[in-house]
Design a protein around this motif. Structure first.
Motif, PDB file in Angstrom:
ATOM      1  N   VAL A   1     -10.161 -10.272  16.883  1.00 22.63           N
ATOM      2  CA  VAL A   1      -8.638 -10.114  16.775  1.00 22.63           C
ATOM      3  C   VAL A   1      -8.400  -8.467  16.257  1.00 22.63           C
ATOM      4  N   PHE A   2      -7.888  -7.416  16.623  1.00 17.35           N
ATOM      5  CA  PHE A   2      -7.213  -6.808  16.063  1.00 17.35           C
ATOM      6  C   PHE A   2      -5.965  -6.641  15.646  1.00 17.35           C
ATOM      7  N   GLY A   3      -4.851  -6.666  14.743  1.00 15.79           N
ATOM      8  CA  GLY A   3      -3.222  -6.703  14.903  1.00 15.79           C
ATOM      9  C   GLY A   3      -3.092  -5.066  14.272  1.00 15.79           C
ATOM     10  N   LYS A   4      -2.529  -4.982  14.386  1.00 13.90           N
ATOM     11  CA  LYS A   4      -1.670  -3.163  14.411  1.00 13.90           C
ATOM     12  C   LYS A   4       0.324  -3.253  14.210  1.00 13.90           C
ATOM     13  N   ILE A   5       0.238  -3.666  12.317  1.00  9.64           N
ATOM     14  CA  ILE A   5       1.094  -3.246  11.771  1.00  9.64           C
ATOM     15  C   ILE A   5       2.474  -2.244  12.102  1.00  9.64           C
ATOM     16  N   CYS A   6       3.100  -2.562  12.637  1.00 12.93           N
ATOM     17  CA  CYS A   6       3.979  -1.016  13.014  1.00 12.93           C
ATOM     18  C   CYS A   6       5.653  -1.389  12.798  1.00 12.93           C
ATOM     19  N   VAL A   7       5.482  -0.602  11.519  1.00 15.44           N
ATOM     20  CA  VAL A   7       6.788  -0.609  11.038  1.00 15.44           C
ATOM     21  C   VAL A   7       7.834   0.589  11.535  1.00 15.44           C
ATOM     22  N   ILE A   8       9.097   0.164  11.525  1.00 12.86           N
ATOM     23  CA  ILE A   8       9.801   0.638  12.694  1.00 12.86           C
ATOM     24  C   ILE A   8      11.723   1.059  11.638  1.00 12.86           C
ATOM     25  N   ALA A   9      11.706   0.067  10.592  1.00  9.69           N
ATOM     26  CA  ALA A   9      12.504   0.557   9.244  1.00  9.69           C
ATOM     27  C   ALA A   9      11.873   0.603   8.217  1.00  9.69           C
ATOM     28  N   GLY A  10      12.351   1.099   6.961  1.00  8.71           N
ATOM     29  CA  GLY A  10      12.354   0.620   5.813  1.00  8.71           C
ATOM     30  C   GLY A  10      10.442   0.810   6.009  1.00  8.71           C
ATOM     31  N   SER A  11      10.337  -0.237   4.662  1.00 12.86           N
ATOM     32  CA  SER A  11       8.758  -0.068   4.107  1.00 12.86           C
ATOM     33  C   SER A  11       8.174  -1.704   4.285  1.00 12.86           C
ATOM     34  N   LEU A  12       6.532  -1.566   4.311  1.00  9.72           N
ATOM     35  CA  LEU A  12       6.280  -3.010   4.022  1.00  9.72           C
ATOM     36  C   LEU A  12       5.370  -2.815   2.854  1.00  9.72           C
ATOM     37  N   LYS A  13       4.411  -3.717   2.569  1.00  5.78           N
ATOM     38  CA  LYS A  13       3.610  -3.390   1.416  1.00  5.78           C
ATOM     39  C   LYS A  13       2.685  -4.517   2.242  1.00  5.78           C
ATOM     40  N   PHE A  14       1.334  -4.671   3.040  1.00  3.86           N
ATOM     41  CA  PHE A  14       0.719  -5.079   3.149  1.00  3.86           C
ATOM     42  C   PHE A  14      -1.305  -5.570   1.978  1.00  3.86           C
ATOM     43  N   TYR A  15      -1.066  -6.495   1.433  1.00  5.63           N
ATOM     44  CA  TYR A  15      -2.453  -6.984   0.802  1.00  5.63           C
ATOM     45  C   TYR A  15      -2.966  -7.829   1.927  1.00  5.63           C
ATOM     46  N   GLY A  16      -4.394  -6.882   1.199  1.00  6.99           N
ATOM     47  CA  GLY A  16      -5.569  -7.370   2.193  1.00  6.99           C
ATOM     48  C   GLY A  16      -6.752  -8.304   0.692  1.00  6.99           C
ATOM     49  N   PHE A  17      -7.178  -9.500   0.993  1.00  9.99           N
ATOM     50  CA  PHE A  17      -8.195 -10.228   0.206  1.00  9.99           C
ATOM     51  C   PHE A  17      -9.278 -10.360   0.596  1.00  9.99           C
ATOM     52  N   LYS A  18     -10.504 -10.558  -0.496  1.00 10.61           N
ATOM     53  CA  LYS A  18     -11.598 -10.858   0.060  1.00 10.61           C
ATOM     54  C   LYS A  18     -12.355 -11.777   0.546  1.00 10.61           C
ATOM     55  N   GLU A  19     -11.214 -12.355   0.510  1.00  9.66           N
ATOM     56  CA  GLU A  19     -11.880 -13.273   1.191  1.00  9.66           C
ATOM     57  C   GLU A  19     -10.442 -15.053   0.987  1.00  9.66           C
ATOM     58  N   ARG A  20      -9.885 -15.658   1.332  1.00 17.52           N
ATOM     59  CA  ARG A  20      -8.762 -16.661   0.806  1.00 17.52           C
ATOM     60  C   ARG A  20      -8.732 -17.155   0.255  1.00 17.52           C
ATOM     61  N   ARG A  21      -8.082 -16.792  -0.419  1.00 15.38           N
ATOM     62  CA  ARG A  21      -7.457 -17.060  -1.913  1.00 15.38           C
ATOM     63  C   ARG A  21      -8.257 -16.459  -2.535  1.00 15.38           C
ATOM     64  N   GLY A  22      -8.828 -15.703  -2.672  1.00 11.91           N
ATOM     65  CA  GLY A  22      -9.845 -14.300  -2.933  1.00 11.91           C
ATOM     66  C   GLY A  22      -8.485 -13.055  -3.971  1.00 11.91           C
ATOM     67  N   GLU A  23      -9.011 -12.177  -4.278  1.00 12.76           N
ATOM     68  CA  GLU A  23      -7.965 -11.368  -4.891  1.00 12.76           C
ATOM     69  C   GLU A  23      -8.544 -10.018  -4.479  1.00 12.76           C
ATOM     70  N   VAL A  24      -7.791  -9.816  -4.756  1.00 18.94           N
ATOM     71  CA  VAL A  24      -6.915  -8.362  -3.663  1.00 18.94           C
ATOM     72  C   VAL A  24      -7.594  -7.016  -3.363  1.00 18.94           C
ATOM     73  N   GLU A  25      -8.185  -7.234  -2.304  1.00 20.52           N
ATOM     74  CA  GLU A  25      -9.145  -6.096  -2.328  1.00 20.52           C
ATOM     75  C   GLU A  25      -8.405  -4.682  -1.974  1.00 20.52           C
ATOM     76  N   GLN A  26      -6.824  -4.656  -1.087  1.00 19.59           N
ATOM     77  CA  GLN A  26      -6.190  -3.376  -0.653  1.00 19.59           C
ATOM     78  C   GLN A  26      -4.641  -3.629  -1.032  1.00 19.59           C
TER      79      GLN A  26
END
Length: 111
Positions: free
Chosen positions: A35-60
């Motif tokens: 499953v892919f999730g597509k995050i669609c921002v309608i108003a304002g701004s959102l920051k997406f954090y991606g992690f290398k693994e669960r409880r891992g370091e931020v990758e992006q």
């Protein structure tokens, strides 16, 4: 990142704001297998954090502004953060056409 052409939108969340966002979105969570999730921002701004693994370091870290979207791939650990008090967004979920998850969700819509 793009969603494969043979994937279809099988489910979309309601519009989330700071007042109604499920807490899980603000903490590390992942999408289901296939499953892919597509995050669609309608108003304002959102920051997406991606992690290398669960409880891992931020990758992006990706800032998503109104009118833009970002893709979270299957089984990818991530979370979001509101950058403005008026942020609104929804998440569209995509899976391969004909897959069990698509069939289950489409049949639930028709019940």
């Amino acid at each position: 990142m793009t969603i494969p052409n043979d994937f279809v939108n099988y489910k979309t969340t309601p519009v989330f704001t700071a007042d109604n966002i499920p807490k899980m979105f603000l903490f590390e969570h992942n999408t289901k297998a296939g499953v892919f999730g597509k995050i669609c921002v309608i108003a304002g701004s959102l920051k997406f954090y991606g992690f290398k693994e669960r409880r891992g370091e931020v990758e992006q870290e990706v800032i998503i502004n109104a009118g833009d979207d970002a893709i979270s791939p299957p089984e990818y650990w991530h979370k979001v953060e509101f950058l403005t008090p008026t942020t609104e967004f929804r998440v569209e979920f995509y899976a391969q056409k004909g897959s069990d998850i698509v069939q289950q969700n489409l049949s639930e819509r028709n019940e």
